[in-house]
Write an enzyme that holds these catalytic residues in place. Structure first.
Site, short mmCIF file in Angstrom:
data_model
loop_
_atom_site.label_atom_id
_atom_site.label_comp_id
_atom_site.label_asym_id
_atom_site.label_seq_id
_atom_site.Cartn_x
_atom_site.Cartn_y
_atom_site.Cartn_z
N ARG A 164 0.80 -1.11 0.11
CA ARG A 164 -0.10 0.13 -0.04
C ARG A 164 0.92 1.22 0.02
O ARG A 164 0.48 2.32 0.57
CB ARG A 164 -1.04 0.18 1.10
CG ARG A 164 -2.13 -0.67 1.17
CD ARG A 164 -3.08 -0.85 0.20
NE ARG A 164 -2.46 -1.86 -0.89
CZ ARG A 164 -2.60 -3.00 -0.66
NH1 ARG A 164 -3.48 -3.69 0.17
NH2 ARG A 164 -2.27 -3.89 -1.87
N SER A 241 -10.63 0.53 3.22
CA SER A 241 -10.09 0.25 4.52
C SER A 241 -9.57 1.70 4.96
O SER A 241 -8.81 2.36 4.43
CB SER A 241 -9.00 -0.92 4.45
OG SER A 241 -9.51 -2.00 3.93
N GLU A 345 -4.89 4.63 5.76
CA GLU A 345 -4.64 4.32 4.21
C GLU A 345 -4.89 5.50 3.31
O GLU A 345 -4.13 5.77 2.50
CB GLU A 345 -5.45 3.07 3.98
CG GLU A 345 -5.09 2.60 2.53
CD GLU A 345 -5.82 1.57 2.01
OE1 GLU A 345 -5.94 0.41 2.55
OE2 GLU A 345 -6.58 1.74 0.98
#
Ligand SMILES: Cc1cc2nc3c(=O)[nH]c(=O)nc-3n(C[C@H](O)[C@H](O)[C@H](O)COP(=O)(O)OP(=O)(O)OC[C@H]3O[C@@H](n4cnc5c(N)ncnc54)[C@H](O)[C@@H]3O)c2cc1C
Length: 353
Positions: A164, A241, A345
């Site tokens: 990520r 998320s 995130e």
């Protein structure tokens, strides 16, 4: 080029929060992008790129500068040596690109079905799901380099891809114009790595089920978790998320495991996956749940999704401040219970946790 003043950014984000942009510019050609970005940089004016708005949490005061939308579309498919190259403009909706690849019998991105947003944003956080991420297939990223004021073609080795993350995330140096993917011509998906997906498909990990069935299984799993944007699903008013899975050095994981046993009793096993370079990845959702934040948590306008512990949801009329307050509460709860720091995130603009 289209220019609008004082546009509410809440209309452009999937969380439906964000105050006004001083000016919102839509650029339809690379030349226009270069003109807008170069102009803002020369004038020392703040610049924010917005695409699908599905990974952005923008503060209630908005953005006092230029917000740029790229309207660079187009998908080109061509053979290249031992594989197939798919080149897509930054604004091309990502799931459309995946659907097209699956329909054309091109393997490599099928597990990334149903992820909202644009193709140009996929390299930013190395978009991933169900055992695949785009770093496995990205062959080239065409970008405008704001530091040198020139167009560049970046090889994967220059993109700094990680879990990520990438060289693009947290940096505003590059504006992604186009992304090129190297795919395999095959009616079969790449070997399935994610156990839950293998179960849903009725195959063993490593097997290669048909592309179409794989896409459908991923979409179904994602829908069951509120992870496909659906106007009829209030749990999909999110940024996906909200926290990434923590990556910990082995010693830190051992202390976490001990703390979990003290708190939750003998036999407790914290989920763990080995990561590159000897560290380990654990589950943010597991930690959040065991710290007392269950699905559906929160009785206000901001809450946790009733289908997925990691998604913070705007239940209607929430402000960015409401969402941030909940995220802070979750983060502090996990820190107090397990001594682990959670990291958001989405890109935060004008807000901090
Ligand atoms: C329901 C839901 C499910 C999700 N599931 C997943 C998932 O499974 N896996 C996953 O990885 N993500 C997931 N996400 C997060 C999100 O969809 C992805 O990160 C997506 O790539 C963001 O694309 P976007 O076009 O909406 O980017 P935006 O939110 O508009 O922008 C995100 C960031 O990228 C920058 N950016 C965007 N385009 C460019 C460009 N052309 N050049 C330079 N910078 C740019 C922006 O400035 C911002 O910092 C999910 C989100 C939602 C709402």
């Amino acid at each position: 080029m289209q220019v609008r003043e004082q546009v509410p950014l809440s209309e452009l984000t999937t969380l439906r929060v964000g105050g006004p942009a001083r000016r919102l510019v839509t650029a339809a050609t690379v030349e226009e992008v270069v003109e807008v970005v170069g102009g803002a940089d020369a004038a020392g004016e703040p610049l924010l790129i917005i695409a699908g708005g599905s990974n952005l949490l923008i503060g209630d005061q908005g953005f006092d500068g230029t917000v740029l939308q790229l309207a660079l579309g187009g998908i080109a498919i061509g053979d290249s040596g031992n594989g197939v190259r798919v080149v897509a403009g930054a604004a091309e909706p990502w799931d459309g690109v995946v659907a097209r690849c699956v329909a054309e019998g091109l393997a490599g991105v099928e597990c990334l079905s149903g992820i909202p947003g644009s193709t140009g944003a996929t390299p930013i956080q190395n978009v991933g799901a169900y055992g695949q991420d785009v770093s496995e297939t990205i062959a080239l990223v065409s970008a405008y380099d704001r530091r040198t004021g020139s167009r560049v073609e970046l090889e994967p080795s220059q993109c700094g891809f990680g879990y990520r993350s990438s060289a693009f995330k947290g940096s505003d140096r590059y504006v992604v114009l186009r992304v090129s993917f190297a795919l395999e011509r095959s009616p079969l998906a790449r070997g399935i790595r994610y156990a839950e997906l293998a179960r849903a498909l009725g195959v063993q990990p490593g097997d290669r089920p048909p592309l179409g069935a794989t896409r459908e299984a991923v979409l179904e799993l994602r829908r069951s978790k509120g992870m496909v944007i659906d106007p009829a699903d209030p749990d999909s008013v999110s940024a996906g998320s909200f926290f990434v899975n923590p990556i910990l050095p082995c010693e830190a994981f051992s202390s976490l495991q001990q703390r979990a046993v003290q708190r939750l009793g003998e036999g407790t096993q914290v989920p763990v996956w080995p990561d590159a370079d000897g560290s380990v990845k654990t589950s943010a959702a597991w930690l959040i749940e065991r710290a007392g934040f269950h699905r559906g948590f929160g009785d206000g306008r901001a809450g946790i999704s009733s289908k997925h512990t990691l998604a913070i949801v705007n239940r209607g009329g929430a402000s960015a401040a409401d969402l941030v307050a909940l995220a802070r509460e979750m983060r502090a709860g996990v820190q107090a219970a397990f001594g682990v720091d959670l990291h958001p995130e989405p890109t935060l603009v004008g807000v901090e946790l």
